[in-house]
Write a protein that holds these residues in place. Structure first.
Motif, PDB file in Angstrom:
ATOM      1  N   ASN A 259       0.811  -1.215   0.000  1.00 40.50           N
ATOM      2  CA  ASN A 259       0.000   0.000   0.000  1.00 40.50           C
ATOM      3  C   ASN A 259       0.849   1.273   0.000  1.00 40.50           C
ATOM      4  N   ILE A 260       2.117   1.169   0.307  1.00 43.48           N
ATOM      5  CA  ILE A 260       2.975   2.350   0.323  1.00 43.48           C
ATOM      6  C   ILE A 260       2.948   3.037  -1.034  1.00 43.48           C
ATOM      7  N   GLY A 261       2.959   2.253  -2.104  1.00 37.39           N
ATOM      8  CA  GLY A 261       2.921   2.834  -3.443  1.00 37.39           C
ATOM      9  C   GLY A 261       1.671   3.664  -3.663  1.00 37.39           C
ATOM     10  N   THR A 262       0.538   3.191  -3.164  1.00 40.65           N
ATOM     11  CA  THR A 262      -0.711   3.937  -3.297  1.00 40.65           C
ATOM     12  C   THR A 262      -0.647   5.249  -2.529  1.00 40.65           C
ATOM     13  N   ILE A 263      -0.065   5.209  -1.338  1.00 41.55           N
ATOM     14  CA  ILE A 263       0.058   6.435  -0.542  1.00 41.55           C
ATOM     15  C   ILE A 263       0.956   7.441  -1.252  1.00 41.55           C
ATOM     16  N   VAL A 264       2.045   6.972  -1.837  1.00 42.36           N
ATOM     17  CA  VAL A 264       2.943   7.857  -2.583  1.00 42.36           C
ATOM     18  C   VAL A 264       2.215   8.465  -3.788  1.00 42.36           C
ATOM     19  N   ARG A 265       1.436   7.645  -4.477  1.00 41.77           N
ATOM     20  CA  ARG A 265       0.676   8.156  -5.622  1.00 41.77           C
ATOM     21  C   ARG A 265      -0.310   9.234  -5.176  1.00 41.77           C
ATOM     22  N   ASN A 266      -0.979   9.016  -4.049  1.00 41.20           N
ATOM     23  CA  ASN A 266      -1.885  10.033  -3.522  1.00 41.20           C
ATOM     24  C   ASN A 266      -1.119  11.299  -3.133  1.00 41.20           C
ATOM     25  N   ALA A 267       0.063  11.128  -2.562  1.00 39.34           N
ATOM     26  CA  ALA A 267       0.886  12.285  -2.185  1.00 39.34           C
ATOM     27  C   ALA A 267       1.230  13.122  -3.403  1.00 39.34           C
TER      28      ALA A 267
ATOM     29  N   VAL B  35       2.122  17.027  -2.198  1.00 38.38           N
ATOM     30  CA  VAL B  35       2.741  17.267  -0.895  1.00 38.38           C
ATOM     31  C   VAL B  35       4.213  17.608  -1.087  1.00 38.38           C
ATOM     32  N   SER B  36       4.787  18.230  -0.090  1.00 39.49           N
ATOM     33  CA  SER B  36       6.173  18.687  -0.214  1.00 39.49           C
ATOM     34  C   SER B  36       7.183  17.561  -0.057  1.00 39.49           C
ATOM     35  N   VAL B  37       6.964  16.687   0.929  1.00 38.55           N
ATOM     36  CA  VAL B  37       7.928  15.631   1.231  1.00 38.55           C
ATOM     37  C   VAL B  37       7.176  14.375   1.679  1.00 38.55           C
ATOM     38  N   VAL B  38       7.686  13.230   1.247  1.00 40.09           N
ATOM     39  CA  VAL B  38       7.211  11.946   1.754  1.00 40.09           C
ATOM     40  C   VAL B  38       8.344  11.321   2.562  1.00 40.09           C
ATOM     41  N   HIS B  39       8.059  10.903   3.788  1.00 41.95           N
ATOM     42  CA  HIS B  39       9.042  10.261   4.657  1.00 41.95           C
ATOM     43  C   HIS B  39       8.747   8.765   4.733  1.00 41.95           C
ATOM     44  N   ILE B  40       9.759   7.953   4.520  1.00 41.05           N
ATOM     45  CA  ILE B  40       9.641   6.505   4.700  1.00 41.05           C
ATOM     46  C   ILE B  40      10.391   6.142   5.976  1.00 41.05           C
ATOM     47  N   ILE B  41       9.692   5.540   6.932  1.00 42.18           N
ATOM     48  CA  ILE B  41      10.294   5.197   8.223  1.00 42.18           C
ATOM     49  C   ILE B  41      10.450   3.689   8.317  1.00 42.18           C
ATOM     50  N   GLY B  42      11.675   3.234   8.576  1.00 38.64           N
ATOM     51  CA  GLY B  42      11.910   1.792   8.701  1.00 38.64           C
ATOM     52  C   GLY B  42      12.746   1.279   7.552  1.00 38.64           C
ATOM     53  N   LYS B  43      12.264   0.244   6.887  1.00 39.61           N
ATOM     54  CA  LYS B  43      13.004  -0.332   5.760  1.00 39.61           C
ATOM     55  C   LYS B  43      13.136   0.685   4.627  1.00 39.61           C
ATOM     56  N   LYS B  44      14.320   0.730   4.027  1.00 35.54           N
ATOM     57  CA  LYS B  44      14.554   1.695   2.950  1.00 35.54           C
ATOM     58  C   LYS B  44      13.863   1.272   1.665  1.00 35.54           C
ATOM     59  N   GLN B  45      13.837  -0.024   1.391  1.00 29.02           N
ATOM     60  CA  GLN B  45      13.205  -0.525   0.166  1.00 29.02           C
ATOM     61  C   GLN B  45      11.697  -0.647   0.378  1.00 29.02           C
ATOM     62  N   TRP B  46      10.933  -0.218  -0.614  1.00 28.27           N
ATOM     63  CA  TRP B  46       9.480  -0.340  -0.531  1.00 28.27           C
ATOM     64  C   TRP B  46       8.926  -0.692  -1.906  1.00 28.27           C
ATOM     65  N   ASN B  47       7.742  -1.249  -1.920  1.00 29.13           N
ATOM     66  CA  ASN B  47       7.120  -1.716  -3.152  1.00 29.13           C
ATOM     67  C   ASN B  47       6.611  -0.528  -3.966  1.00 29.13           C
ATOM     68  N   ARG B  48       7.291  -0.221  -5.061  1.00 25.10           N
ATOM     69  CA  ARG B  48       6.968   0.963  -5.856  1.00 25.10           C
ATOM     70  C   ARG B  48       5.887   0.731  -6.906  1.00 25.10           C
ATOM     71  N   ARG B  49       5.424  -0.474  -7.044  1.00 17.09           N
ATOM     72  CA  ARG B  49       4.488  -0.782  -8.121  1.00 17.09           C
ATOM     73  C   ARG B  49       3.234   0.090  -8.065  1.00 17.09           C
ATOM     74  N   GLY B  50       2.654   0.230  -6.884  1.00 19.30           N
ATOM     75  CA  GLY B  50       1.432   1.010  -6.751  1.00 19.30           C
ATOM     76  C   GLY B  50       1.619   2.500  -6.957  1.00 19.30           C
ATOM     77  N   ALA B  51       2.867   2.974  -6.908  1.00 14.07           N
ATOM     78  CA  ALA B  51       3.137   4.400  -7.087  1.00 14.07           C
ATOM     79  C   ALA B  51       2.975   4.836  -8.537  1.00 14.07           C
ATOM     80  N   MET B  52       3.004   3.887  -9.463  1.00 11.78           N
ATOM     81  CA  MET B  52       2.833   4.186 -10.893  1.00 11.78           C
ATOM     82  C   MET B  52       3.804   5.274 -11.357  1.00 11.78           C
ATOM     83  N   VAL B  53       5.052   5.172 -10.902  1.00 17.52           N
ATOM     84  CA  VAL B  53       6.170   6.040 -11.309  1.00 17.52           C
ATOM     85  C   VAL B  53       6.066   7.453 -10.723  1.00 17.52           C
ATOM     86  N   THR B  54       5.038   7.744  -9.923  1.00 18.28           N
ATOM     87  CA  THR B  54       4.901   9.092  -9.367  1.00 18.28           C
ATOM     88  C   THR B  54       6.012   9.431  -8.379  1.00 18.28           C
ATOM     89  N   ASP B  55       6.712   8.407  -7.848  1.00 16.43           N
ATOM     90  CA  ASP B  55       7.809   8.682  -6.924  1.00 16.43           C
ATOM     91  C   ASP B  55       8.942   9.455  -7.591  1.00 16.43           C
TER      92      ASP B  55
END
Length: 204
Positions: A69-77, A82-102
């Motif tokens: 779901n992290i990818g979906t949250i990034v896409r919504n951001a 939004v100005s900044v997205v913070h990832i807390i914990g593991k550095k690697q995250w599933n980018r598929r749901g972000a649809m390249v918006t990251d």
């Protein structure tokens, strides 16, 4: 109406000469999922422009179980710029749901909650979770200078983050399910923040 999924073809000549344009995209077409304003712009140019127009909101995501779901949250951001997205914990995250918006966002990584708290300095932390003691979203004014924090699907916000949050906010629900998907929740709360701080809904 949505434009065709295949985007637009090569740009007619003469090509625009501004440095924001990507020559490869001008020549071969732009198949990315971007609004018309950014057609043929380079990724770097889009990111710079969004940064200049960003609304000041920060969003944070706890990444302790590689939640898709992290990818979906990034896409919504990205959708709410939004100005900044913070990832807390593991550095690697599933980018598929972000649809390249990251590619168009500033994304910062923090190995621990402690590191995250130090990095955001004077911003208030607003945790989003439907735990006991949470404030209903409709009865809460989301601070302008805040970070909205979302936990993992299932475990929700960690106790460590609950302990440092200024408040915890829940989305009221009226059906049988205990909670909405965290990706869905992020879009609802970001829109509520926009309504409270950034846009006059009556003018839309």
């Amino acid at each position: 109406m949505n434009e065709p999924l295949n985007g637009v073809g090569p740009h007619k000549k003469p090509w625009p000469t501004d440095e924001k344009y990507d020559k490869e995209l001008l020549e071969h077409g732009d198949r990315r999922n971007v609004v018309d304003e950014y057609r043929y712009w380079s990724n770097a140019a889009i990111k710079r422009d969004l940064k200049n127009k960003s609304n000041g909101l920060h969003v944070a995501i706890e990444n302790f179980q590689h939640d898709f779901n992290i990818g979906t949250i990034v896409r919504n951001a990205n959708a709410f710029n939004v100005s900044v997205v913070h990832i807390i914990g593991k550095k690697q995250w599933n980018r598929r749901g972000a649809m390249v918006t990251d590619k168009y966002l500033e994304i910062l990584h923090h190995a621990s909650v402690e590191d995250f708290v130090k990095a955001i300095k004077d911003r208030s932390i607003v945790a989003i979770d439907n735990i006991t003691g949470s404030q209903p979203l409709t009865q809460t004014k989301l601070p302008r200078n805040c970070v909205l924090v979302f936990g993992g699907e299932g475990p929700g916000i960690s106790q460590e983050l609950q302990d440092v949050a200024e408040k915890t906010v829940m989305i009221e629900q009226f059906g049988s399910t205990r909670s909405v998907n965290v990706g869905v929740a992020s879009g609802i709360v970001m829109y509520a923040w926009m309504e409270h701080n950034y846009i006059d809904i009556s003018l839309i």
